[in-house]
Design a protein around this motif. Sequence first.
Motif, PDB file in Angstrom:
ATOM      1  N   LEU A 434     -16.503 135.391   4.114  1.00 53.94           N
ATOM      2  CA  LEU A 434     -15.957 134.071   4.434  1.00 53.94           C
ATOM      3  C   LEU A 434     -14.606 133.836   3.773  1.00 53.94           C
ATOM      4  CD1 LEU A 434     -19.237 131.967   4.285  1.00 53.94           C
ATOM      5  CD2 LEU A 434     -17.644 132.033   6.228  1.00 53.94           C
ATOM      6  N   ALA A 435     -14.475 134.235   2.516  1.00 52.36           N
ATOM      7  CA  ALA A 435     -13.194 134.058   1.822  1.00 52.36           C
ATOM      8  C   ALA A 435     -12.098 134.904   2.478  1.00 52.36           C
ATOM      9  CB  ALA A 435     -13.346 134.414   0.350  1.00 52.36           C
ATOM     10  N   LEU A 436     -12.440 136.113   2.871  1.00 50.64           N
ATOM     11  CA  LEU A 436     -11.456 136.959   3.561  1.00 50.64           C
ATOM     12  C   LEU A 436     -11.090 136.372   4.921  1.00 50.64           C
ATOM     13  CD1 LEU A 436     -12.794 140.538   2.731  1.00 50.64           C
ATOM     14  CD2 LEU A 436     -10.783 139.408   1.757  1.00 50.64           C
ATOM     15  N   LEU A 437     -12.079 135.844   5.627  1.00 50.41           N
ATOM     16  CA  LEU A 437     -11.798 135.198   6.913  1.00 50.41           C
ATOM     17  C   LEU A 437     -10.803 134.056   6.758  1.00 50.41           C
ATOM     18  CD1 LEU A 437     -15.176 134.810   8.884  1.00 50.41           C
ATOM     19  CD2 LEU A 437     -13.064 135.892   9.705  1.00 50.41           C
ATOM     20  N   SER A 438     -10.944 133.311   5.673  1.00 44.16           N
ATOM     21  CA  SER A 438     -10.107 132.127   5.478  1.00 44.16           C
ATOM     22  C   SER A 438      -8.629 132.464   5.390  1.00 44.16           C
ATOM     23  CB  SER A 438     -10.535 131.384   4.207  1.00 44.16           C
ATOM     24  OG  SER A 438     -11.736 130.694   4.415  1.00 44.16           O
ATOM     25  N   VAL A 439      -8.312 133.586   4.777  1.00 40.10           N
ATOM     26  CA  VAL A 439      -6.895 133.917   4.600  1.00 40.10           C
ATOM     27  C   VAL A 439      -6.327 134.672   5.788  1.00 40.10           C
ATOM     28  CG1 VAL A 439      -7.082 133.915   2.089  1.00 40.10           C
ATOM     29  CG2 VAL A 439      -7.405 136.066   3.336  1.00 40.10           C
ATOM     30  N   MET A 440      -7.160 134.965   6.791  1.00 42.58           N
ATOM     31  CA  MET A 440      -6.680 135.653   7.986  1.00 42.58           C
ATOM     32  C   MET A 440      -6.242 134.678   9.081  1.00 42.58           C
ATOM     33  SD  MET A 440      -9.532 138.638   8.350  1.00 42.58           S
ATOM     34  CE  MET A 440      -9.057 138.932  10.047  1.00 42.58           C
ATOM     35  N   GLN A 441      -6.625 133.422   8.965  1.00 43.65           N
ATOM     36  CA  GLN A 441      -6.374 132.463  10.047  1.00 43.65           C
ATOM     37  C   GLN A 441      -5.292 131.461   9.657  1.00 43.65           C
ATOM     38  OE1 GLN A 441      -9.818 129.651  10.419  1.00 43.65           O
ATOM     39  NE2 GLN A 441     -10.754 131.045   8.944  1.00 43.65           N
ATOM     40  N   ASP A 442      -4.767 130.755  10.658  1.00 40.77           N
ATOM     41  CA  ASP A 442      -3.689 129.811  10.396  1.00 40.77           C
ATOM     42  C   ASP A 442      -4.167 128.365  10.396  1.00 40.77           C
ATOM     43  OD1 ASP A 442      -4.213 129.459  13.053  1.00 40.77           O
ATOM     44  OD2 ASP A 442      -2.216 130.031  13.768  1.00 40.77           O
ATOM     45  N   ARG A 443      -5.471 128.150  10.296  1.00 35.27           N
ATOM     46  CA  ARG A 443      -6.010 126.798  10.161  1.00 35.27           C
ATOM     47  C   ARG A 443      -7.092 126.820   9.092  1.00 35.27           C
ATOM     48  NH1 ARG A 443      -9.828 125.988  15.529  1.00 35.27           N
ATOM     49  NH2 ARG A 443     -10.511 128.161  15.731  1.00 35.27           N
ATOM     50  N   GLU A 444      -7.242 125.704   8.418  1.00 33.30           N
ATOM     51  CA  GLU A 444      -8.142 125.681   7.278  1.00 33.30           C
ATOM     52  C   GLU A 444      -9.598 125.833   7.702  1.00 33.30           C
ATOM     53  OE1 GLU A 444      -8.781 121.982   5.135  1.00 33.30           O
ATOM     54  OE2 GLU A 444      -7.546 120.972   6.628  1.00 33.30           O
ATOM     55  N   SER A 445     -10.378 126.378   6.799  1.00 37.48           N
ATOM     56  CA  SER A 445     -11.794 126.603   7.050  1.00 37.48           C
ATOM     57  C   SER A 445     -12.589 125.345   6.712  1.00 37.48           C
ATOM     58  CB  SER A 445     -12.283 127.786   6.217  1.00 37.48           C
ATOM     59  OG  SER A 445     -11.925 127.615   4.863  1.00 37.48           O
ATOM     60  N   GLU A 446     -13.852 125.332   7.144  1.00 38.78           N
ATOM     61  CA  GLU A 446     -14.732 124.186   6.902  1.00 38.78           C
ATOM     62  C   GLU A 446     -15.886 124.524   5.965  1.00 38.78           C
ATOM     63  OE1 GLU A 446     -16.057 122.954  10.746  1.00 38.78           O
ATOM     64  OE2 GLU A 446     -14.080 122.286  11.409  1.00 38.78           O
ATOM     65  N   TRP A 447     -16.279 125.773   5.917  1.00 41.14           N
ATOM     66  CA  TRP A 447     -17.504 126.173   5.219  1.00 41.14           C
ATOM     67  C   TRP A 447     -17.445 125.926   3.715  1.00 41.14           C
ATOM     68  CZ3 TRP A 447     -16.649 129.695   1.406  1.00 41.14           C
ATOM     69  CH2 TRP A 447     -15.444 130.417   1.473  1.00 41.14           C
ATOM     70  N   ASP A 448     -16.244 125.910   3.112  1.00 43.33           N
ATOM     71  CA  ASP A 448     -16.177 125.836   1.654  1.00 43.33           C
ATOM     72  C   ASP A 448     -16.469 124.441   1.116  1.00 43.33           C
ATOM     73  OD1 ASP A 448     -13.771 124.748   2.485  1.00 43.33           O
ATOM     74  OD2 ASP A 448     -12.536 125.826   1.050  1.00 43.33           O
ATOM     75  N   ARG A 449     -16.845 123.510   1.992  1.00 44.01           N
ATOM     76  CA  ARG A 449     -17.282 122.217   1.496  1.00 44.01           C
ATOM     77  C   ARG A 449     -18.560 122.335   0.662  1.00 44.01           C
ATOM     78  NH1 ARG A 449     -18.576 121.823   7.097  1.00 44.01           N
ATOM     79  NH2 ARG A 449     -20.810 121.560   7.508  1.00 44.01           N
ATOM     80  N   VAL A 450     -19.347 123.416   0.884  1.00 42.96           N
ATOM     81  CA  VAL A 450     -20.562 123.576   0.093  1.00 42.96           C
ATOM     82  C   VAL A 450     -20.238 123.860  -1.370  1.00 42.96           C
ATOM     83  CG1 VAL A 450     -21.910 124.357   2.066  1.00 42.96           C
ATOM     84  CG2 VAL A 450     -20.821 126.066   0.600  1.00 42.96           C
ATOM     85  N   PHE A 451     -19.027 124.308  -1.645  1.00 39.13           N
ATOM     86  CA  PHE A 451     -18.555 124.498  -3.018  1.00 39.13           C
ATOM     87  C   PHE A 451     -17.741 123.289  -3.514  1.00 39.13           C
ATOM     88  CE2 PHE A 451     -19.195 128.789  -1.330  1.00 39.13           C
ATOM     89  CZ  PHE A 451     -19.918 129.384  -2.344  1.00 39.13           C
ATOM     90  N   LEU A 452     -17.726 122.228  -2.694  1.00 43.36           N
ATOM     91  CA  LEU A 452     -16.987 121.000  -2.983  1.00 43.36           C
ATOM     92  C   LEU A 452     -15.495 121.260  -3.203  1.00 43.36           C
ATOM     93  CD1 LEU A 452     -20.011 120.060  -3.440  1.00 43.36           C
ATOM     94  CD2 LEU A 452     -19.022 118.248  -4.829  1.00 43.36           C
ATOM     95  N   LEU A 453     -14.951 122.220  -2.454  1.00 37.90           N
ATOM     96  CA  LEU A 453     -13.523 122.501  -2.536  1.00 37.90           C
ATOM     97  C   LEU A 453     -12.737 121.626  -1.575  1.00 37.90           C
ATOM     98  CD1 LEU A 453     -13.443 126.401  -2.817  1.00 37.90           C
ATOM     99  CD2 LEU A 453     -13.482 124.682  -4.634  1.00 37.90           C
ATOM    100  N   ASN A 454     -13.403 121.059  -0.590  1.00 35.39           N
ATOM    101  CA  ASN A 454     -12.741 120.141   0.345  1.00 35.39           C
ATOM    102  C   ASN A 454     -13.768 119.152   0.861  1.00 35.39           C
ATOM    103  OD1 ASN A 454     -13.490 120.580   3.389  1.00 35.39           O
ATOM    104  ND2 ASN A 454     -13.536 122.594   2.477  1.00 35.39           N
TER     105      ASN A 454
END
Length: 454
Positions: A434-454
């Motif tokens: 998931l972390a690698l996927l996040s830096v491959m795309q040009d729009r922000e991810s949603e899944w990291d809300r479970v870590f309270l990052l967004n």
Amino acid sequence: MNPKEACEAKWLPLEGAERIERVRSIVMETARRLKDPEEIERFALTEEQKRIEQGKFYVKWNGLHLARGYSGLCLLFGELDRLEPDGQWDVAGHRYVVLMQQSLERQGIESLSLWSGMAGVVTGIQALSRQGTRYGNMLRSLNDFFLRMFPEYMYVVRRNIKEGVLMSDYDVMQGLSGIGRYLMHFKEHPEMRIALTQVLEYMVELCEYKEMQNTRVPGWYISPDRLISSSDQELYPEGYFNCGVSHGIPGPLALLSLAHQQGVEVEGGRETIRSIAEWLMRFTIRDEHGPYCPAHVSWQEQAAGAASGSSPREAWCYGGPGVARTLWLAGQALGEPAWRQAAIESFLGTTRRPERLWNLHSATFCHGYAGLLQMTQRMIADAGTAELIPLRDRLVDRIVQSYDASAPYGFAELEEGEKLHFAGVLDGAAGVALALLSVMQDRESEWDRVFLLN
């Protein structure tokens, strides 16, 4: 890309065709290995039995857990489906949903928590729902169950404020910080919003200062009889104040700040955000590389008004970057530039601190490189700090180098020198992917809300 361009950009993906293709191939291969839930369960149970026979510590397998179970893998396949809607990733994810439904019918659920309970199950299914257009009846039924159980849960944790707070009452992993983040996703539903409001009101009450041993201390103090591990009891015979995002007060800070940004406020909420943020700033430690936060503040350090002697760690669960991210969120919520600058300085300190001092030993999310990567990517997007781009790229390369095609899922968790192989999000291959996927795309991810990052 020059610094000015970086500062004006938002979600900045990796550059370089060769690097991107290498990362993509690793992510796709990891996802392929995670498609078979029955095989994942068989492997987990086999490894569990080995540890039992060896007399070693183990966490009992439970497919319903977000941390290492099926609901965490739903996050991965949900994200892949979001990026490649025609890639059949939703079909792979559906297998996990079916198994979770069967497990719920067979064994029920052990808690309401995000990482090992109902909030996590719902979060996993919701990730595969294509913005709520699928699994609607199932999600409504599970949310209704949560709401029926929630009042009793709140009664217990509120009672503990008077009788002795447990970290699991309020933290991200087992407690109300994680549960609150789940509720925030459904805040447009009146009953869920009421529950979220009750969580935020609890946080305000938790953080009120109280008199103990003729000393005024924050209400999140954990007394020695409430410490879970014997090592903590030995190290902190008078109790402590937990500073980790996973189990400490930064979790409530992140929740209150995110809720404030989304327009969910309670009386005393702003003051509580300020109280926690200023407390964390007060106990920040600085070495020659930059500021960082200790894992715990002892009773004596609280009385002295300063922390000392704690080594840096560059992780999500405990350490500088995780806490810095919560300070950034607080600064955004209340418009406090000093907190935002402190967060940036902490990440810049990570870039200057030698990697041997990072205290990271594997690629995984909770206390590894993937967690630091995702937090760094978030800070690049939010703060526009161009100086962090080399750190992000170095972390990607470090994770790629750690990939082992001979390992069951490609990435291993390292604990006390021993390689452990988990499929899930918290300390397994799915979290790395998931972390690698996040830096491959040009729009922000949603899944990291479970870590309270967004």
